[in-house]
Scaffold this motif. Structure first.
Motif, PDB file in Angstrom:
ATOM      1  N   LEU A  43       0.816  -1.211   0.000  1.00 18.94           N
ATOM      2  CA  LEU A  43       0.000   0.000   0.000  1.00 18.94           C
ATOM      3  C   LEU A  43       0.848   1.258   0.000  1.00 18.94           C
ATOM      4  O   LEU A  43       0.528   2.239  -0.678  1.00 18.94           O
ATOM      5  N   GLY A  44       1.954   1.249   0.753  1.00 17.43           N
ATOM      6  CA  GLY A  44       2.827   2.425   0.772  1.00 17.43           C
ATOM      7  C   GLY A  44       3.404   2.718  -0.597  1.00 17.43           C
ATOM      8  O   GLY A  44       3.469   3.876  -1.034  1.00 17.43           O
ATOM      9  N   ARG A  47       0.656   4.064  -2.796  1.00 15.43           N
ATOM     10  CA  ARG A  47       0.371   5.464  -2.469  1.00 15.43           C
ATOM     11  C   ARG A  47       1.380   6.392  -3.152  1.00 15.43           C
ATOM     12  O   ARG A  47       1.010   7.428  -3.727  1.00 15.43           O
ATOM     13  N   ASP A  50       0.551   6.505  -6.831  1.00 16.73           N
ATOM     14  CA  ASP A  50      -0.686   7.235  -7.095  1.00 16.73           C
ATOM     15  C   ASP A  50      -0.505   8.738  -6.925  1.00 16.73           C
ATOM     16  O   ASP A  50      -1.093   9.541  -7.656  1.00 16.73           O
ATOM     17  N   LEU A  51       0.319   9.131  -5.949  1.00 14.68           N
ATOM     18  CA  LEU A  51       0.583  10.555  -5.768  1.00 14.68           C
ATOM     19  C   LEU A  51       1.338  11.124  -6.974  1.00 14.68           C
ATOM     20  O   LEU A  51       1.056  12.234  -7.438  1.00 14.68           O
ATOM     21  N   GLN A 385      -2.627  -3.053   5.798  1.00 10.10           N
ATOM     22  CA  GLN A 385      -1.839  -1.819   5.878  1.00 10.10           C
ATOM     23  C   GLN A 385      -0.373  -2.047   5.527  1.00 10.10           C
ATOM     24  O   GLN A 385       0.245  -1.208   4.861  1.00 10.10           O
ATOM     25  N   ALA A 415      -4.997   4.601  -3.656  1.00 12.81           N
ATOM     26  CA  ALA A 415      -4.409   4.385  -2.336  1.00 12.81           C
ATOM     27  C   ALA A 415      -5.061   5.231  -1.251  1.00 12.81           C
ATOM     28  O   ALA A 415      -5.268   4.768  -0.122  1.00 12.81           O
ATOM     29  N   TRP A 416      -5.394   6.491  -1.570  1.00 18.12           N
ATOM     30  CA  TRP A 416      -5.971   7.348  -0.536  1.00 18.12           C
ATOM     31  C   TRP A 416      -7.355   6.847  -0.107  1.00 18.12           C
ATOM     32  O   TRP A 416      -7.740   6.998   1.042  1.00 18.12           O
ATOM     33  N   GLN A 418      -8.186   3.642  -0.082  1.00 16.72           N
ATOM     34  CA  GLN A 418      -7.903   2.490   0.772  1.00 16.72           C
ATOM     35  C   GLN A 418      -7.519   2.935   2.182  1.00 16.72           C
ATOM     36  O   GLN A 418      -7.950   2.345   3.178  1.00 16.72           O
ATOM     37  N   GLN A 419      -6.706   3.975   2.267  1.00 15.47           N
ATOM     38  CA  GLN A 419      -6.284   4.456   3.589  1.00 15.47           C
ATOM     39  C   GLN A 419      -7.475   4.977   4.388  1.00 15.47           C
ATOM     40  O   GLN A 419      -7.569   4.746   5.596  1.00 15.47           O
TER      41      GLN A 419
END
Length: 428
Positions: A43-44, A47, A50-51, A385, A415-416, A418-419
């Motif tokens: 996930l990290g 993220r 995706d950013l 996570q 990702a955001w 999911q978070q």
């Protein structure tokens, strides 16, 4: 879908010369990052990707009509990445004419349709939700499929539309309806899903069995999945993953033993052993590590069960000198298959055997483990996570098993999102 944005200023006839190279760079970056999303490790990592992707889109977003002129040219020879970016910008600007242009381009091209679906997933629900009535009432199966995709991605319950889809004559709509009902947790539709098990289409039988299983039915669905496995259908691997998670452990071990009589695919058996999570299989996995073709996959299965990180614990090793996997530079070599375990570390088998001799007694046979801990709600959230993408998809299934009425956690969503869902689940 209406003409809610046709009054917007038309695209300019040419892109400002000084701006064009910058916009081309943003578009090329967005295409590359879109293609690389599937390669995210966890996930990290997703993220971060995706950013970066959103930053490239933002550069085009700010340029307005200048960016759209570039996209119009790119759409003439489009790939899924270009279509993704164009669809995101058309949706965000609520420009119906542009959106219709993209949908018409993608309607007969499944590769481009993937880019459209991903864009509908990417854009926030308040923008796309108003399109749902138009999509579902359109009479166009591509549009209706997008509508079902939105229900699925944004956890929107619409039992009437879903029941219509599940009983639809078209395979694509029917299978999408089954998938959406199961993953949403639409338990009132379980009887309709069970009826679809009678289909002669493998895809529909799999979608129906999976939906019924995710909705909490564990008799007819499990039987159907086992028949899809032993019948050597194209859904064998996917069905096995579900059986590894949802079958009672004793029955799953028994089925794994029987499976050896139906397939010579040892990789499939190793993967199932890892998904199953029963430490009773670890001695067999350690033995299989003597085979260079299976070494890395078997070690990965051991890691999935025990949580042991080979690199952090100095249990990795150099590849065997005589091992060659995947294509090479020799023109006479007919091997063109890529190395399926390229991203996995080579293990030091002796160290792993020694570690298991010292630590194996802390694991209880006949119990499911994932990443070194017994499976429960809190641990599933931890895996979602911090785990790898493959581990996260298994944890999402376990979480669904614990609460069939809840939506399946979507490990491929932005990702955001999911978070945000993780934070919600931790505080619920």
């Amino acid at each position: 879908m209406g003409a809610q944005a046709e009054h917007l200023t038309p695209a300019e006839t040419s892109t400002q010369p000084a701006l064009a190279p910058v916009l081309e760079e943003y578009l090329a970056g967005a295409q590359l990052l879109f293609e690389q999303r599937d390669g995210a490790v966890n996930l990290g990592d997703l993220r971060g990707r995706d950013l970066q992707l959103d930053a490239c889109i933002d550069g085009l977003r700010i340029a307005g009509n200048n960016a759209w002129k570039l996209l119009e040219s790119a759409l003439a020879a489009a790939d899924s990445g270009v279509v993704f970016v164009a669809t995101v910008l058309a949706l965000e600007s609520k420009h119906t004419v542009r959106l219709k242009q993209i949908l018409a381009l993608a309607e007969t091209d499944t590769t481009l349709q993937f880019g459209v679906r991903q864009a509908f997933s990417w854009v926030p629900e308040p923008i796309t939700r108003p399109l749902l009535p138009h999509l579902m009432a359109s009479g166009n199966t591509f549009y209706q499929g997008l509508g079902l995709h939105l229900y699925h991605q944004h956890h929107i319950h619409a039992d009437t539309h879903l029941e219509w889809a599940i009983t639809h004559a078209g395979t694509d709509i029917r299978d999408a309806g089954l998938t959406t009902a199961g993953e949403l947790g639409a338990t009132t539709l379980l009887p309709v899903c069970l009826q679809a098990l009678q289909s002669e289409q493998h895809s529909t039988r799999f979608a129906a069995a999976r939906a019924a299983l995710l909705l909490g039915e564990n008799t007819h669905s499990l039987s159907a999945l086992q028949s899809l496995v032993t019948g050597n259908t194209p859904y064998q691997a996917k069905a096995l993953t579900l059986l590894a998670v949802f079958l009672p452990l004793e029955a799953a071990q028994s089925f794994l033993t029987r499976l050896r009589g139906y397939t010579r695919n040892k990789r499939l058996l190793v993967r199932v052993a890892g998904d199953l999570g029963d430490p009773v299989n670890i001695p067999a996995l350690l033995r299989l590590m003597a085979d260079p073709e299976l070494t890395r996959l078997a070690a990965y299965a051991v890691s999935c069960i025990t949580g042991l990180d080979l690199i952090e614990n100095n249990m990795d090793a150099a590849p065997p000198e005589d091992f060659a996997a995947g294509p090479n530079d020799e023109p006479e070599d007919e091997n063109v298959e890529s190395d399926p375990d390229e991203e996995l570390p080579w293990p030091d088998r002796d160290k792993l055997v020694q570690w298991w001799e010292h630590n194996g007694s802390t694991f209880k046979p006949g119990t499911r483990y994932q990443m070194g801990r017994q499976i429960n709600h809190r641990h599933c959230l931890d895996v979602l996570q911090f785990g790898s993408q493959a581990q996260r998809s298994i944890a999402a299934l376990h979480l669904k098993k614990l609460d069939p009425a809840a939506p399946l956690f979507l490990t491929e969503a932005p990702a955001w999102r999911q978070q945000a869902r993780l934070a919600q689940l931790r505080h619920s």
